[in-house]
Write a protein that holds these residues in place. Structure first.
Motif, short mmCIF file in Angstrom:
data_model
loop_
_atom_site.label_atom_id
_atom_site.label_comp_id
_atom_site.label_asym_id
_atom_site.label_seq_id
_atom_site.Cartn_x
_atom_site.Cartn_y
_atom_site.Cartn_z
N GLY A 189 0.82 -1.21 0.00
CA GLY A 189 0.00 0.00 0.00
C GLY A 189 0.85 1.25 0.00
N MET A 190 1.96 1.21 0.75
CA MET A 190 2.87 2.35 0.78
C MET A 190 3.51 2.57 -0.59
N LEU A 191 3.93 1.48 -1.24
CA LEU A 191 4.52 1.61 -2.58
C LEU A 191 3.51 2.16 -3.57
N GLN A 192 2.27 1.68 -3.47
CA GLN A 192 1.24 2.14 -4.40
C GLN A 192 0.94 3.63 -4.20
N LEU A 193 0.94 4.08 -2.94
CA LEU A 193 0.72 5.51 -2.69
C LEU A 193 1.87 6.34 -3.25
N LEU A 194 3.09 5.89 -3.04
CA LEU A 194 4.24 6.61 -3.59
C LEU A 194 4.17 6.67 -5.11
N PHE A 195 3.82 5.54 -5.72
CA PHE A 195 3.71 5.52 -7.18
C PHE A 195 2.64 6.52 -7.63
N SER A 196 1.49 6.52 -6.95
CA SER A 196 0.38 7.38 -7.33
C SER A 196 0.72 8.87 -7.18
N TYR A 197 1.36 9.23 -6.07
CA TYR A 197 1.63 10.64 -5.78
C TYR A 197 2.88 11.17 -6.46
N GLU A 198 3.92 10.35 -6.54
CA GLU A 198 5.23 10.85 -6.93
C GLU A 198 5.72 10.41 -8.30
N ILE A 199 5.17 9.31 -8.84
CA ILE A 199 5.65 8.81 -10.13
C ILE A 199 4.61 8.99 -11.23
N GLU A 200 3.39 8.61 -10.94
CA GLU A 200 2.33 8.66 -11.96
C GLU A 200 2.21 10.03 -12.64
N PRO A 201 2.27 11.16 -11.88
CA PRO A 201 2.14 12.46 -12.54
C PRO A 201 3.29 12.81 -13.48
N LYS A 202 4.40 12.05 -13.40
CA LYS A 202 5.60 12.40 -14.16
C LYS A 202 5.81 11.51 -15.38
N ILE A 203 5.02 10.48 -15.53
CA ILE A 203 5.22 9.56 -16.65
C ILE A 203 4.07 9.68 -17.65
N GLY A 204 4.34 9.26 -18.89
CA GLY A 204 3.28 9.21 -19.90
C GLY A 204 2.69 10.55 -20.27
N GLN A 205 3.42 11.61 -20.15
CA GLN A 205 2.86 12.93 -20.48
C GLN A 205 2.89 13.21 -21.98
N GLN A 206 3.95 12.77 -22.65
CA GLN A 206 4.09 13.02 -24.09
C GLN A 206 3.58 11.84 -24.92
N VAL A 207 3.95 10.63 -24.52
CA VAL A 207 3.48 9.41 -25.19
C VAL A 207 3.07 8.41 -24.11
N PRO A 208 2.22 7.44 -24.43
CA PRO A 208 1.83 6.44 -23.43
C PRO A 208 3.04 5.72 -22.87
N CYS A 209 3.02 5.49 -21.55
CA CYS A 209 4.13 4.84 -20.86
C CYS A 209 3.67 3.51 -20.27
N PHE A 210 4.38 2.44 -20.61
CA PHE A 210 4.12 1.11 -20.07
C PHE A 210 5.05 0.88 -18.87
N ILE A 211 4.46 0.55 -17.74
CA ILE A 211 5.22 0.15 -16.55
C ILE A 211 5.04 -1.36 -16.40
N TYR A 212 6.14 -2.09 -16.30
CA TYR A 212 6.04 -3.56 -16.21
C TYR A 212 6.94 -4.07 -15.09
N GLY A 213 6.75 -5.35 -14.73
CA GLY A 213 7.58 -5.95 -13.70
C GLY A 213 7.21 -5.51 -12.30
N TYR A 214 5.92 -5.56 -11.97
CA TYR A 214 5.45 -5.19 -10.63
C TYR A 214 5.96 -6.20 -9.59
N PRO A 215 6.07 -5.79 -8.32
CA PRO A 215 6.49 -6.74 -7.28
C PRO A 215 5.59 -7.97 -7.26
N ALA A 216 6.17 -9.12 -6.93
CA ALA A 216 5.42 -10.38 -6.90
C ALA A 216 4.21 -10.29 -5.98
N SER A 217 4.32 -9.49 -4.91
CA SER A 217 3.21 -9.33 -3.97
C SER A 217 2.04 -8.57 -4.57
#
Length: 324
Positions: A189-217
């Protein structure tokens, strides 16, 4: 002046654009010999994921003679995989899904989902096909890919696969994100919040961005990676502030899937959420033999918003929930 409540929130031009988008999607899959199918929106089982909540209703006329609780699908995934197990052919569905979540800019409780499965594909092959679809309907020149680990290292200098909980909490403090709420939160949950607040707004702004290889959990219904069991063969797609799609190299092992569902329900109990009934038809289908495949679910309303540069999901819906 706002429109009277009986009137649609989408313009006629937006409705025409939706019809055109549906046509483009169907032409895309027809050209690739992927069969369109239709599955029920009501089911006896539902998702156990702690981050999803399904609408339920009572059915008083069951052939069993007893009242039954039925659930509106949060996605057609389980039913589509039952078809895959029976017929071993590539399929897709374009239709309604329902999630009991707060409405907002990107979400209406009733929404349109495109979900498809490709026999013989892994998640990398499916990412390429999703990229092809986005190029076809959005006219984007290209897409980019970034691993989940790379994204955290690049934007937060944190390795999400090795960091201890205390290290993750320190990043929250560094980013001025308050973790003092009484609601329980785990490492994921902590990782997901960090991704949502700090990473998501910075990716995929110019072209679609694929994020892959999520933690096994966070594998959900994906296979674990053969080369690195710390990660799952799962991807998501982000573009212009929207999470557009979530895809998996699909788990085929019924016993492992049952364990994940049971773990979800234990986690729901930890979070003071009621457990959800496991879909036994789906597990029986896996037991009979799901073909090696990859699948993805894509939010069509969000796709249309981006296509039209709409600022709110209500701009592309005839009647959002407030006017339904």
């Amino acid at each position: 002046m706002s429109k009277p409540a009986w009137q649609p929130t989408a313009t006629l031009q937006a409705l025409k654009a939706r019809a055109e988008l549906y046509q483009q999607i169907r032409q895309f899959f027809a050209s690739r010999n992927v069969l369109e199918v239709d599955t029920p929106t009501l089911s006896h089982g539902t998702v156990t994921d702690v981050h999803l909540d399904a609408f339920s209703c009572e059915f008083d006329h069951s052939s069993s003679g007893k009242p039954e609780t039925l659930y509106l699908q949060t996605s057609p995934e389980f039913a589509l995989k039952r078809l895959l197990s029976a017929y071993k052919t590539c399929i897709y569905q374009l239709g309604k899904a329902y999630r009991h979540e707060g409405q907002g800019r990107w979400h209406n409780p009733e929404f349109t989902m495109l979900e498809w499965y490709r026999v013989g594909f892994d998640h990398h092959a499916l990412m390429q096909e999703v990229s092809d679809l986005l190029k076809a309907v959005l006219d984007v020149p290209d897409t980019e890919t970034l691993s989940y680990q790379q994204a955290f290292l690049q934007y937060l200098s944190l390795d999400p696969l090795t960091a201890k909980t205390a290290e993750i909490a320190a990043v929250f403090n560094r980013c001025n994100i308050d973790l003092s709420d009484d609601y329980p939160i785990d490492r994921d949950g902590m990782l997901q919040l960090l991704f949502s607040y700090e990473i998501e707004p910075k990716i995929g702004q110019q072209v679609p961005c694929f994020i892959y290889g999520y933690p096994a959990s966070q594998a959900a219904l994906a296979q674990l990676n053969e080369q690195d069991p710390r990660i799952a063969d799962r991807f998501e797609v982000y573009y212009k502030g929207a999470e557009l799609a979530n895809g998996f190299h699909e788990l085929q092992n019924a016993e492992e899937q049952r364990k994940r569902f049971e773990q979800d329900n234990r986690l729901r109990n930890t979070f003071r959420l009621p457990p959800k009934p496991i879909d036994e038809h789906f597990l029986a289908a896996l037991e009979s033999g799901l073909p090696a495949c990859a699948g993805v679910a894509l939010g069509v309303d969000r796709l249309l918003m981006i296509k039209l540069d709409a600022q709110h999901i209500e701009d592309v819906l005839a009647f959002p929930v407030a006017r339904a």
